[in-house]
Every structure is written in structure tokens, then in C-alpha cells.
Design a protein around this motif. Structure first.
Motif, PDB file in Angstrom:
ATOM      1  N   ASN A  50     -23.394 -13.103   0.733  1.00 47.57           N
ATOM      2  CA  ASN A  50     -23.060 -12.202   1.841  1.00 47.57           C
ATOM      3  C   ASN A  50     -24.137 -12.163   2.928  1.00 47.57           C
ATOM      4  OD1 ASN A  50     -24.923 -10.978   0.215  1.00 47.57           O
ATOM      5  ND2 ASN A  50     -24.018  -8.950   0.310  1.00 47.57           N
ATOM      6  N   LYS A  51     -25.340 -12.675   2.631  1.00 48.07           N
ATOM      7  CA  LYS A  51     -26.391 -12.734   3.652  1.00 48.07           C
ATOM      8  C   LYS A  51     -26.529 -14.124   4.258  1.00 48.07           C
ATOM      9  CE  LYS A  51     -29.330  -9.004   1.892  1.00 48.07           C
ATOM     10  NZ  LYS A  51     -30.704  -8.634   1.467  1.00 48.07           N
ATOM     11  N   GLY A  52     -25.806 -15.087   3.752  1.00 46.38           N
ATOM     12  CA  GLY A  52     -25.947 -16.460   4.222  1.00 46.38           C
ATOM     13  C   GLY A  52     -25.383 -16.658   5.631  1.00 46.38           C
ATOM     14  N   TRP A  53     -26.095 -17.490   6.407  1.00 42.60           N
ATOM     15  CA  TRP A  53     -25.701 -17.785   7.802  1.00 42.60           C
ATOM     16  C   TRP A  53     -25.233 -19.233   7.832  1.00 42.60           C
ATOM     17  CZ3 TRP A  53     -29.365 -16.949  12.578  1.00 42.60           C
ATOM     18  CH2 TRP A  53     -28.577 -16.761  13.733  1.00 42.60           C
ATOM     19  N   LYS A  54     -23.960 -19.439   7.542  1.00 41.93           N
ATOM     20  CA  LYS A  54     -23.422 -20.779   7.326  1.00 41.93           C
ATOM     21  C   LYS A  54     -23.503 -21.640   8.566  1.00 41.93           C
ATOM     22  CE  LYS A  54     -19.293 -23.097   5.535  1.00 41.93           C
ATOM     23  NZ  LYS A  54     -17.918 -22.909   5.031  1.00 41.93           N
ATOM     24  N   ARG A  55     -23.231 -21.082   9.725  1.00 39.32           N
ATOM     25  CA  ARG A  55     -23.210 -21.909  10.935  1.00 39.32           C
ATOM     26  C   ARG A  55     -24.604 -22.309  11.393  1.00 39.32           C
ATOM     27  NH1 ARG A  55     -23.523 -19.103  15.893  1.00 39.32           N
ATOM     28  NH2 ARG A  55     -23.781 -16.847  15.702  1.00 39.32           N
ATOM     29  N   LYS A  56     -25.629 -21.777  10.770  1.00 35.95           N
ATOM     30  CA  LYS A  56     -27.001 -22.202  11.078  1.00 35.95           C
ATOM     31  C   LYS A  56     -27.614 -23.019   9.931  1.00 35.95           C
ATOM     32  CE  LYS A  56     -27.616 -20.432  15.169  1.00 35.95           C
ATOM     33  NZ  LYS A  56     -27.888 -21.283  16.332  1.00 35.95           N
TER      34      LYS A  56
ATOM     35  N   ILE B  96     -30.114 -29.283   1.423  1.00 39.45           N
ATOM     36  CA  ILE B  96     -29.346 -28.417   2.327  1.00 39.45           C
ATOM     37  C   ILE B  96     -29.890 -27.004   2.184  1.00 39.45           C
ATOM     38  CG2 ILE B  96     -27.074 -27.468   2.826  1.00 39.45           C
ATOM     39  CD1 ILE B  96     -25.887 -30.062   1.663  1.00 39.45           C
ATOM     40  N   VAL B  97     -30.175 -26.365   3.325  1.00 37.45           N
ATOM     41  CA  VAL B  97     -30.757 -25.014   3.334  1.00 37.45           C
ATOM     42  C   VAL B  97     -29.857 -24.103   4.143  1.00 37.45           C
ATOM     43  CG1 VAL B  97     -32.764 -23.605   3.885  1.00 37.45           C
ATOM     44  CG2 VAL B  97     -33.075 -25.988   3.175  1.00 37.45           C
ATOM     45  N   VAL B  98     -29.448 -22.971   3.543  1.00 40.28           N
ATOM     46  CA  VAL B  98     -28.643 -21.966   4.245  1.00 40.28           C
ATOM     47  C   VAL B  98     -29.554 -20.773   4.533  1.00 40.28           C
ATOM     48  CG1 VAL B  98     -26.623 -20.467   4.167  1.00 40.28           C
ATOM     49  CG2 VAL B  98     -26.558 -22.719   3.047  1.00 40.28           C
ATOM     50  N   PRO B  99     -29.895 -20.519   5.801  1.00 35.03           N
ATOM     51  CA  PRO B  99     -30.801 -19.405   6.107  1.00 35.03           C
ATOM     52  C   PRO B  99     -30.105 -18.059   5.989  1.00 35.03           C
ATOM     53  CG  PRO B  99     -30.078 -20.441   8.124  1.00 35.03           C
ATOM     54  CD  PRO B  99     -29.481 -21.252   7.012  1.00 35.03           C
ATOM     55  N   GLU B 100     -30.903 -17.010   6.096  1.00 36.87           N
ATOM     56  CA  GLU B 100     -30.386 -15.638   6.017  1.00 36.87           C
ATOM     57  C   GLU B 100     -30.010 -15.137   7.401  1.00 36.87           C
ATOM     58  OE1 GLU B 100     -32.026 -11.214   4.698  1.00 36.87           O
ATOM     59  OE2 GLU B 100     -33.008 -13.028   3.942  1.00 36.87           O
ATOM     60  N   LYS B 101     -28.943 -14.382   7.466  1.00 36.71           N
ATOM     61  CA  LYS B 101     -28.519 -13.818   8.746  1.00 36.71           C
ATOM     62  C   LYS B 101     -29.570 -12.818   9.235  1.00 36.71           C
ATOM     63  CE  LYS B 101     -23.509 -14.038   7.940  1.00 36.71           C
ATOM     64  NZ  LYS B 101     -22.292 -13.215   7.722  1.00 36.71           N
ATOM     65  N   PRO B 102     -29.822 -12.804  10.529  1.00 40.07           N
ATOM     66  CA  PRO B 102     -30.748 -11.790  11.032  1.00 40.07           C
ATOM     67  C   PRO B 102     -30.124 -10.404  10.958  1.00 40.07           C
ATOM     68  CG  PRO B 102     -29.772 -13.004  12.854  1.00 40.07           C
ATOM     69  CD  PRO B 102     -29.310 -13.687  11.599  1.00 40.07           C
ATOM     70  N   GLU B 103     -31.006  -9.400  10.723  1.00 42.10           N
ATOM     71  CA  GLU B 103     -30.492  -8.031  10.663  1.00 42.10           C
ATOM     72  C   GLU B 103     -30.082  -7.565  12.051  1.00 42.10           C
ATOM     73  OE1 GLU B 103     -33.205  -5.414   8.809  1.00 42.10           O
ATOM     74  OE2 GLU B 103     -33.287  -6.519   6.912  1.00 42.10           O
ATOM     75  N   ARG B 104     -28.912  -6.969  12.103  1.00 41.76           N
ATOM     76  CA  ARG B 104     -28.417  -6.448  13.379  1.00 41.76           C
ATOM     77  C   ARG B 104     -28.245  -4.944  13.274  1.00 41.76           C
ATOM     78  NH1 ARG B 104     -23.703 -10.769  15.247  1.00 41.76           N
ATOM     79  NH2 ARG B 104     -25.083 -12.592  15.485  1.00 41.76           N
ATOM     80  N   LYS B 105     -28.670  -4.279  14.311  1.00 38.99           N
ATOM     81  CA  LYS B 105     -28.563  -2.832  14.355  1.00 38.99           C
ATOM     82  C   LYS B 105     -27.146  -2.434  14.728  1.00 38.99           C
ATOM     83  CE  LYS B 105     -30.566   1.275  16.497  1.00 38.99           C
ATOM     84  NZ  LYS B 105     -31.477   1.775  17.556  1.00 38.99           N
ATOM     85  N   LYS B 106     -26.532  -1.646  13.841  1.00 40.37           N
ATOM     86  CA  LYS B 106     -25.168  -1.201  14.127  1.00 40.37           C
ATOM     87  C   LYS B 106     -25.181  -0.109  15.191  1.00 40.37           C
ATOM     88  CE  LYS B 106     -23.380  -2.249   9.522  1.00 40.37           C
ATOM     89  NZ  LYS B 106     -22.692  -1.714   8.327  1.00 40.37           N
ATOM     90  N   MET B 107     -24.112  -0.123  16.006  1.00 42.40           N
ATOM     91  CA  MET B 107     -23.991   0.882  17.069  1.00 42.40           C
ATOM     92  C   MET B 107     -23.592   2.219  16.459  1.00 42.40           C
ATOM     93  SD  MET B 107     -22.191  -1.259  20.137  1.00 42.40           S
ATOM     94  CE  MET B 107     -22.353   0.099  21.252  1.00 42.40           C
ATOM     95  N   THR B 108     -24.241   3.250  16.961  1.00 42.28           N
ATOM     96  CA  THR B 108     -23.931   4.590  16.471  1.00 42.28           C
ATOM     97  C   THR B 108     -22.660   5.102  17.122  1.00 42.28           C
ATOM     98  OG1 THR B 108     -25.256   5.627  18.197  1.00 42.28           O
ATOM     99  CG2 THR B 108     -26.395   5.011  16.169  1.00 42.28           C
TER     100      THR B 108
END
Length: 811
Positions: A739-745, A776-788
Motif C-alpha cells: 500500500n506504500k509502493g509507488w509503482k509508476r516510479k 527492480i526497486v519499488v520506492p515508497e510514495k511520498p507522504e501527502r498532507k490531506k486537506m482539512t
């Protein structure tokens, strides 16, 4: 007879039953037969031990004891008897402990006295009053010494205890207390009145009474000894102390002991007129200063029952401040002089001005100042409230003179009238060899405390010229110059191929050979060329000559520190020993992995390539991966310093630059250069056939048919390579991304160190090609701040406003 036997049998049975039940009172099933009156101390000790071992009290087992048949009356008796036993046992234990803790003196002399305790409180308010420290110190208590022989004039009274012994043919020994009626009772002799008698008189009376009973005492065959074994406590009263009241103290105690218990005189109490009142009359006047100043204890008399120590208020006190050995507040008696006060203060200290003393006096309405001259010290009588101030002597000298510089003993000397410069130089053991004889300087203090300079022709003064030999004055400072003071510090500099290059002191006639030897000699890389830069000195400026320095070029024998043609150096010369044109130590690279002969290889020429070194290492083996060759090149310190100097145009709080430098220093340490071996074999001029640097490492990977998949995937694993299968196949083989993997990167690292990333165009995504031994390396998605919720509401309001604006514009 049968009845008697029956009664005895019954008694023994009951006794055994009592004893058995007493031994196990908590476990016995029947306690109805227990009679508490018949329980011994041993039985009570066992019961107490049982209760302690079960961590219980007698009250807690009451219900259990009654339920087992013990009557309430017997249980109440048991409580009382057990309490008495434990109290008695506790007292005996304490007495035993006190006997164990007795000092050697107590055990040796056997005389006892009740311990009198009194907590001492440090009196900070009266700390300056002379004598107060005597009563604040808990280690000073003036207790009577119990190991001393009993004074023959000691008067006996109720509470004393006598040790009476008869030894010889007949023996008797007993400790007999003096009763409240003042009598001692001796077995077979009777009562003898001793109260109010001295110990000596009482001893004679007791011996006479014993002699009337013991015939051997009358005949001299036995002897009688009477001594004081325990001293009574007496009551006294102290009035006017810090802690006034009635005190119980030893009958051997003295006045100072009682004063110490009471904390000494109070805030306004007198230290010099304390009254000991006995039988309503003043028996003794006590002056503590006699003890403090002279150590005289004549006032430290013994006390008697009902004595009263009265501490009246002081009559007059004065204060001594400044340069005395013991400043403080002192009490004065009528008729005492300032010299007495000075004696109390232990005299002047070494810095005191003793010619006169300043005193601040109090009149009826104001202060006044008075000076006491030294001649009045024995006649001036201090008045109450006087404050004496003893000042320091002046920080100046009445006969000091100083000489410094090029003499053998520069220092301060005593000045006498008529002293001249030559006299002072003679006292300073004469001039040094480097003394400058043309001039000496005198710094003179004038009468108005300003200074002036007086110049002296030193040579003439020492040759007997009275005009030049200036007469000196107090506080003159004579400076004799040294010719070394006028000489510039000359240096030469040597650099280049020598052991210890640097700056060195210049000496007259210093040669190039001297300097080379001084710096440790030439290095092995020194050439025959030497360049010497010498400064140009001229009084006139020659604009036609642009030279700033003079360059001198020499040739030397590089392998010899001693040159045949020696060159004399001058101050500030700069010598450069040049390096040989060709002087390089062999440098090496490392070859590892799937080659014939892995190891270290020397770079044979300046443009040694990958192909040359690999072939020298035996070429690639059959298990080598042709696509898995790379070069690891150490990252140099200069590269990291360059990165740190580059302005990346980021904020001061951003740590990016520091993280990059740290990563290069600690994590990476090497830069990776991919090598395409197939291209190099076909074309030796291919760009992959790079020139090697010292420290490079050529790695040739062993052929591996697996593909590693790491990073944010469900299962980090190595999947067997399948020809024709793409990127997605290997991702799916490990369960896909988490769930944290960034497939397109996601990206791939090839065996030779190259890397490729996933690219996308519009809705199309292109994955890199997969080769054997790739990762093959799958990086982690960067944390994004959710809108309040508030931010969503704000966006909604902006959109509503824009919609309203558009509708209004088209109406």
C-alpha cells in the motif's frame, strides 16, 4: 499416699500439656487446659516467636484461641503477661546493646552517668560576638571526665551509687545506691546515713560500721574499699541564656558545661559578668573572656543542687573592623582600655596601619569621628557603641628603586639618599655583554605624581663622569637597553622537496648546505634545480626595472646534502627545491570477480585502460556476466569539498546539502562507472574503455539468472529470469506492490551499474527492459498532507464565488 501420687501425676500431666500448648499455640486444637499463670519466660518467648514467624499479633489470633477452648479471662491474662515479657525483653536488649557500645574508658573505670543530650543550633545572628563560637560548636560540651579519680571533697546525695567491697579472708561486693533518705543499706550491717558527707568521710563511716560486723576487718585480715560507681543527676536553673530553663546535669558538671547546654548567653546577654547563685547569694562572677583569651579556667567551678546561673544583659559592647586578626563585637568592662580590646582581637594583622585608629562614636543625638594615636592606646577607654576601623597600610614604598634590562640581576632594590646610576648597576652585578652603553633611560616620578624621562650616557657614567652619573630618586625605574633589541629578526624560507619545509631563523654566514641539513635533508624526488628569490633593496625607485625580486637559479647534486659549491644565503631569502620532472611511485588498481587472475595490478602507463588491465588479469572466465562489468572509483575529498562550496540556492534551514555530503562521505564512498565489455572487445576506442585512475576497482560479476525485486513489494525475493518477460511479470511474481509502493516510479538497476526508470506518456506507461542479474526497486510514495474540512469549504466558497461572477457577467 495414693492421693499424693495421684495429685502429682495430674500436676505433671497439666504441666506437660501447658508446655506443649505453649510451644504450638497457633496449631493446637485444644487450648482449654492452658493456665497462663504457669507459663514460664521460655514459654512466652516461644509464643512471641510463633507470632513473629506468622507475621501476626496476639489480637489477630484472639478469635482463633477462643474458638479452640481458651477462656476470655485466660486470654486477657496472656495479653498482659506477653506484653510485660516483651517490654522486659526489649529493655534487657537495649541494656545489652549499650554495654556492647560502651567505650574503653567506661569498661575500664566502670563509672556510669546518664547521657545528657542537647541539640546545638548555629547562631548566625550573633556570629560576630566574640565568644559565641564557644557555645555553637557541638564538639565542645565541657562534660565531666568520668575516668578521673573521685574528688575527696565530692558530697554524696540521693541518686549516687557506691561500690562497697570487702576482700581478704572474708569477701563481700555490692553496688549500693544512696536512698532518697540519704542512706545506704549494707547486708548484715544496716543503714548508714551518708547524704551531705564528702566521699572521704562517708568511706570512713562505712568502714567503721563494717568493722563492727566483720571481725576480720577489725583484725586487719580483710580490707574495705568504697568507691563511687554511679553519679547522681542534679537540677540547676539557667536564666538569660539562649535556651533558659531547668537542666538535669551530672553532679560533677561545671559552669561551662551548663552554659554550653543552654546555648550560651542570649542576644543581649553578658559574656563577662555571669553570676553563679548558690543559696540565694552570688557565689561566683564568671568572665568567659578569661578562658577565651588566656585559657584560664578558674571560673569553671563545679555545680551543686539547685544552683542558679544568671546571665544579665551586657553593659557595653564595641565593634572592631578591618585589619585585626579577629574582627568582631567585643564586650568591655568599666576601666578597660583600647589596648585590652586589641588583645581580645588578637592584635593587628600584618597589613594594618598601626600609627592611628579611627573610631566612630555615638553622642546623644548623632555620630562623631575620633582618631586615636598610637600613644593613646593604653589610655583611651572604649565607650558603648564605638566602632573601631583599622585600615590598611598604603600600597607604596618609601625606599624602592628598580633596574631592568641588560644587567645580570634586574630587580627592585632599596634606595638610599645620594645613590647614583653606577651604584645601582654595581648592586645589580654589572652590565651584560649585550648591554647598549650609549644610552640608558630613567622613568622618574615627579612630586606632582606625573612622570618624566631622564636619559643617561651609560658609558660615561660608568667611566667616572659625575655629570653623566645621574643621582637617583625614590621610585626611579632604570632601563638598560640591549643591542639585540635593535636588531631585526631575520628569517629564511625553504620549500619544495625537503623533509621539513618552512620558515627558519637566519644566522650570519648561513649557507644553503647549512639550511638543507637543518631541515632534514632532501627528499628522493628532489631535482638538481634550485630557485632562490632574494629581495631587492634600493633607495631610489627605478620605473624602468619592473622586477620586484631577484631570482637566482642554481644546480645542485640531488642525492647529496653536502654541495661542493656552497651558496651563502641572505635574510628573507626564499629557497625552492624543485621536483624531478618524472618521479611517480607505482600506482595500483584492483580487479575482482570472474577474471582469470583477480588481484591488484600496477598502472603500467599513464593511459592504462580497462581492456588492458582485464587482459593482464587473464581475461574473463566462462562464468562472467558480460553485461555485469563496472568500475568503482573512490570519491575524493576534493569532490565533497566542491559540493559543499556550491550554492544550491536553497534556504538556510534546508539540510539537503549537508545530507548529500554526508551520503558521499559515509554511505557511497565510491562512484560507479558502467562498462560495456562487448563494445570494448569490438572497438578498443569505445567510450566504455575508460582510462583508469589509482584506486579504481574493476568488478566483473558472475552470471546470475535471477532478478531481484526489492523495495515496497509484498515479498522481497529473487525471481528466475525468463526471456521475453517484462517488468510487470516480476512485480506480479512477488505479489505486487504494497500500500506504500509507488509503482509508476519503479526503476531497475542493471548488473553493470546502469539504471533505468519507468516512463509514462499520456495514459501509456513504458517499463524498462529486464535482464539477468538485474534488480527492480519499488520506492515508497511520498507522504501527502490531506486537506482539512476547512480547506475544502474554502475551495467550495471560491468556486461558488467564481460561478456567481460568471453568471452575473453573462446576464
Amino acid at each position: 499416699m495414693k492421693k499424693i501420687i495421684h495429685v502429682l501425676t495430674l500436676f505433671l500431666t497439666l504441666f506437660i500439656s501447658f508446655n506443649t500448648n505453649a510451644q504450638d499455640i497457633l496449631k493446637s486444637k485444644d487450648l482449654s487446659t492452658i493456665k497462663v499463670d504457669y507459663l514460664s519466660d521460655d514459654d512466652l518467648a516461644k509464643i512471641s516467636a510463633q507470632l513473629k514467624s506468622n507475621n501476626a499479633t496476639l489480637d489477630q489470633v484472639e478469635s482463633m484461641a477462643i474458638s479452640k477452648g481458651m477462656s476470655q479471662n485466660e486470654f486477657n491474662k496472656l495479653k498482659v503477661k506477653l506484653a510485660e515479657y516483651e517490654k522486659k525483653n526489649s529493655k534487657e536488649s537495649k541494656e545489652k546493646d549499650s554495654k556492647v557500645k560502651k567505650t574503653d574508658t567506661d569498661s575500664e573505670f566502670g563509672r556510669k552517668q546518664e547521657k545528657i543530650k542537647n541539640e546545638k543550633v548555629k547562631d548566625s545572628a550573633n556570629a560576630l560576638i566574640f565568644g559565641s563560637e564557644l557555645f555553637d560548636n557541638p564538639t565542645l560540651n565541657f562534660e565531666p571526665d568520668l575516668k578521673l579519680a573521685t574528688p575527696m571533697n565530692y558530697v554524696l546525695g540521693p541518686g549516687d551509687e557506691l561500690q562497697v567491697s570487702v576482700y581478704g579472708v572474708q569477701e563481700y561486693n555490692a553496688s549500693i545506691p544512696v536512698s532518697v533518705e540519704g542512706k545506704v543499706t549494707i547486708d548484715y550491717v544496716g543503714q548508714i546515713a551518708v547524704s551531705g558527707m564528702s566521699i572521704e568521710a562517708a568511706s570512713q563511716k562505712i568502714k567503721a560500721a563494717i568493722a563492727r560486723v566483720y571481725s576480720t576487718v577489725r583484725s586487719g585480715q580483710s580490707q574495705v574499699s568504697v568507691s563511687l560507681s554511679q553519679i547522681r543527676t542534679i537540677k540547676i536553673t539557667i536564666v538569660g541564656g539562649k535556651q533558659p530553663g531547668n537542666y538535669s546535669i551530672s553532679s560533677l558538671a561545671t559552669v561551662y558545661n551548663a552554659l554550653h547546654l543552654a546555648g550560651g548567653p542570649g542576644k543581649n546577654g553578658s559574656y563577662r559578668n555571669i553570676e553563679l547563685i548558690r543559696n540565694n547569694k552570688v557565689y561566683k562572677n564568671i568572665d568567659i573572656y578569661r578562658f577565651l583569651v588566656k585559657g584560664d579556667q578558674s571560673d569553671n567551678v563545679g555545680l551543686k543542687e539547685n544552683d542558679v546561673i544568671r546571665i544579665p544583659a551586657y553593659t557595653q559592647r564595641v565593634t572592631v573592623e578591618g585589619e585585626v586578626k579577629r574582627p568582631g563585637i567585643f564586650e568591655m568592662k568599666k576601666g578597660e582600655k583600647f589596648s585590652d580590646l586589641l588583645n581580645f582581637a588578637s592584635g593587628f594583622n600584618e597589613f594594618a596601619y598601626t600609627a592611628s585608629v579611627n573610631v566612630v562614636q555615638k553622642t546623644g543625638k548623632e555620630f562623631k569621628v575620633h582618631d586615636i594615636n598610637e600613644g593613646e592606646y593604653n589610655s583611651y577607654q572604649p565607650q558603648s557603641g564605638d566602632v573601631f576601623r583599622i585600615t590598611k597600610i598604603l600600597n607604596r614604598f618609601e625606599n624602592r628603586i628598580k633596574i631592568e634590562g641588560a644587567v645580570f640581576r634586574p630587580d627592585y632594590y632599596s634606595f638610599t639618599e645620594g645613590m647614583r646610576v653606577s651604584d645601582l648597576i654595581t648592586r645589580a652585578e654589572g652590565l651584560k655583554e649585550d648591554a647598549y652603553s650609549k644610552r640608558a633611560r630613567i622613568i622618574r616620578l615627579k612630586t606632582d605624581l606625573t612622570t618624566e624621562i631622564v636619559n643617561v650616557d651609560l658609558g660615561a657614567a660608568l667611566s667616572g663622569d659625575l655629570n653623566a652619573d645621574v643621582e637617583l630618586k625614590r621610585e626611579d625605574i632604570i632601563t638598560v637597553y640591549s643591542i639585540l633589541d635593535f636588531r631585526e629578526e631575520y628569517v629564511v624560507t625553504i620549500d619544495g622537496e625537503v623533509k621539513n619545509p618552512g620558515e627558519y631563523e637566519y644566522f650570519e654566514n648561513l649557507t644553503l648546505n647549512d639550511l638543507v641539513v637543518q631541515v632534514g635533508g632532501l627528499t628522493g624526488s628532489a631535482s638538481k634545480r634550485v630557485e632562490i628569490a632574494r629581495m631587492i633593496k634600493s633607495d631610489a625607485i627605478d620605473d624602468a626595472d619592473p622586477k620586484r625580486i631577484e631570482l637566482i637559479e642554481l644546480e645542485i647534486t640531488a642525492d647529496n646534502n653536502e654541495q661542493i659549491k656552497n651558496f651563502v644565503l641572505k635574510p628573507f631569502d626564499v629557497i625552492n627545491i624543485r621536483r624531478m620532472a618524472v618521479y611517480e611511485k607505482p600506482q595500483m588498481v584492483t580487479v575482482s570477480g570472474a577474471v582469470g587472475y583477480p588481484g591488484k595490478y600496477v598502472l603500467a602507463n599513464k593511459k592504462e585502460t580497462v581492456y588492458n588491465v582485464v587482459m593482464r588479469a587473464g581475461g574473463l572466465t566462462s562464468i562472467a556476466n558480460l553485461d555485469g562489468m563496472k568500475i568503482k572509483r573512490p570519491i575524493k575529498e576534493e569532490q565533497i569539498e566542491t559540493l559543499e562550496r556550491i550554492d544550491l540556492n536553497i534556504s538556510k534551514n534546508d539540510t539537503l546539502k549537508g545530507k548529500l555530503a554526508k551520503k558521499l562521505k559515509e554511505d557511497l564512498k565510491f562512484a560507479t562507472i558502467p562498462v560495456n565489455w562487448e563494445k570494448i572487445v569490438k572497438d578498443k576506442n569505445h567510450f566504455s574503455n575508460v582510462t583508469l585512475f589509482p584506486g579504481d576497482e574493476i568488478e566483473v560479476a558472475v552470471y546470475n539468472e535471477g532478478v531481484k525485486v526489492t523495495g515496497n513489494v509484498l515479498l522481497t525475493s529473487e525471481i528466475p529470469y525468463r526471456n521475453g518477460k517484462g517488468f510487470k511479470y516480476y512485480l506480479n511474481a512477488v505479489g505486487g506492490v504494497d500500500n506504500k509502493g509507488w509503482k509508476r516510479k519503479a526503476y531497475i538497476i542493471y548488473p553493470n551499474g546502469k539504471a533505468d526508470v519507468t516512463t509514462s506518456f499520456l495514459f501509456f506507461r513504458s517499463y524498462p527492459k529486464v535482464e539477468p542479474d538485474s534488480q527492480i526497486v519499488v520506492p515508497e510514495k511520498p507522504e501527502r498532507k490531506k486537506m482539512t474540512a476547512g480547506e475544502w469549504v474554502g475551495i467550495g466558497s471560491v468556486i461558488s464565488s467564481l460561478a456567481l461572477l460568471i453568471v452575473t457577467a453573462f446576464k
